[in-house]
Design a protein around this motif. Structure first.
Motif: not given
Ligand code: 5AD
Ligand code: SF4
Length: 472
Positions: A282-284, A216-219, A172-184
């Motif tokens: 890094v993404q960008s 882990g998604q955010n190991v 799971g992930c609590d970061k909520f990058c605006t492009f990403c579905v993982v937290p949902y």
């Protein structure tokens, strides 16, 4: 023991899904399910899906169409085929999947795998009541996020092939990058307790694992209960793992720059078993885009981390994820990404065109980048990354490095393994080397692999002349 039944699992997406597929096979084994070679030989098929980009989730429905045909063939022959959809598409789309493909019997989200046996029993019961010729599936659905963590109810992995194993430590992930579905789709961050992780690691090492990758998604945000009851950090977990006799290599993936703390960086200096390779997305390279992505780090922060890591471990190789064409990304922003890539020099990387995902904030943004522009940027970026990867691979030629052989090569007499920097290495050698770490003299570097000659007391083999290129 129940009658033997065939189970075929098709896995899409990340390492976490690969791990989960193995756990699903484990949980179904006591019901008599054993691996089948194809859907046509199976009594049950699980499609473990990925939702991260549109392409990945669209593949699922064409796969399900093919499975419906396999199901019809099985039924015509007097057998049945239970079709289950697992993973992140199951979580995101739930019952909609059964509407789009009525042949589907079971939809199970990633947090509910431990309840699969009961779901399968329900689906099989429903099949017993099916009228001949009926095509509607059993309608069994579970996409709840249970209060009790699924790990407490899933059997621990028991088999290791090729000396390398995975242990899921965080989900799971609590970061909520605006492009990403993982937290949902994977839900809030959860860390398994250290005691459970260490017990699993010990039994994997006893079963032949020489290398363990913590998943882990955010190991690196891992903050599970330490054996003394306090909250541990990933660095502490790595130190504890390093004490396991026989465990030669430790890796972890995937990390977030925000959670790369000093203790973890120091572990790269001080823990010999921690491999000198890190996947750090890094993404960008543009601060403006990073901000719009809600990445919670800027370009300087990332570059500082890379410096610190290389100071701690000079032979550190880096890998990353990069998205091109995020909404509002200008030529200038993209130039910043290329500049960052040049500054860092990556040993490998994954790069993607931005794909708007329903329900994520970035999908709603104006100024989406035209497809042709995304294509052009991706091409330019991949050309640079490919050049860097080839350059990195070439630096290994002439060196002797330890390789963990993981499988027989495609040609007889070949073995295929991994370098400390996660490069594929081919060599001529006997299959008995699979599962062992052996010194290899590197004689050739290719786009995504190396070839070498095994150097041990009793074996000196010649190089493979036509290495197989392994897709990244
Ligand atoms: N579009 C494109 N790439 C994405 N990723 C995640 N979400 C998206 C998206 N909507 C990429 C990121 C992440 C990797 C696993 O997938 O780079 O790190
Ligand atoms: Fe997605 Fe960002 Fe979480 Fe990674 S850190 S899983 S990209 S939301």
């Amino acid at each position: 023991m129940a009658r033997k039944k065939g189970l075929f699992i098709r896995t899409y997406g990340c390492q976490m899904n690969v791990y989960d597929s193995e756990r699903m096979a484990d949980v179904l084994r006591p019901l008599g399910y054993a691996p089948a070679a194809s859907p046509d030989d199976a009594d049950m098929v699980i499609v473990n899906t990925c939702h991260i980009r549109e392409k990945a989730s669209e593949k699922v429905f064409s796969e399900l169409g093919r499975l419906r045909d396999a199901q019809a063939r099985r039924r015509a022959a007097g057998n049945d085929l239970v079709i289950a959809v697992a993973g992140c598409v199951a979580q995101a789309e739930g019952a909609e999947i059964m509407r789009r493909q009525p042949a589907v019997d079971i939809v199970v989200g990633p947090q509910a795998y431990h309840r699969l046996p009961e779901m399968v029993a329900r689906a099989v019961r429903a099949a017993g009541h099916r009228r001949p010729g009926a095509t509607k599936g059993a309608g069994v659905l579970d996409t709840e996020f249970p209060v009790e963590p699924k790990f407490d109810h899933l059997p621990a992995p028991t088999t290791v092939t090729g000396g390398a194993a995975f242990v899921s430590v965080q989900e799971g992930c609590d970061k909520f990058c605006t492009f990403c579905v993982v937290p949902y789709t994977r839900g809030a961050e959860y860390s398994r307790p250290a005691t459970a992780i260490l017990a699993e690691a010990r039994s994997l090492v006893a079963a032949g694992a020489r290398e363990i990758t913590l998943l882990g998604q955010n190991v690196n945000a891992w903050h599970g209960a330490a054996p003394d009851g306090s909250t541990g950090s990933l660095a502490q977990l790595i130190w504890a793992l390093a004490e396991i006799d026989g465990l030669a290599r430790i890796r972890y993936t995937t990390s977030h720059p925000r959670d790369m703390d000093d203790a973890l960086i120091a572990a790269h200096r001080d823990v010999a078993a921690l491999m000198p390779y890190l996947h750090l997305p890094v993404q960008s390279g543009s601060d403006r885009v990073l901000e719009a992505m809600n990445r919670k780090h800027d370009r300087d922060h990332y570059l500082r981390l890379i410096d610190q890591l290389r100071t701690a471990r000079p032979d550190m190789a880096l890998s990353t994820d990069i998205i091109v064409g995020f909404p509002g990304e200008t030529d200038r922003d993209f130039a910043d990404t290329l500049a960052l890539v040049r500054d860092v020099g990556f040993a490998s990387a994954f790069s993607f065109k931005y794909s708007p995902r329903p329900g994520t904030p970035a999908a709603m943004l104006e100024r989406q980048v035209p497809e042709a522009e995304k294509d052009a940027r991706l091409q330019a970026l991949q050309a640079l990354l490919g050049e860097q990867q080839r350059g990195f691979n070439a630096t290994l030629v002439g060196r002797t490095i330890p390789v963990l052989f993981q499988e027989a090569g495609r040609k007889p007499g070949q073995v295929l393994g991994k370098s400390p920097w996660l490069q594929s290495v081919h060599a001529s050698g006997p299959a008995r080397l699979v599962g062992q770490i052996v010194d290899v003299h590197i004689v050739g570097a290719h786009a995504v692999s190396l070839s070498g000659e095994i150097v041990t007391d009793d074996i000196v083999q010649t190089a493979v002349t036509h290495p197989i290129e392994v897709a990244a």
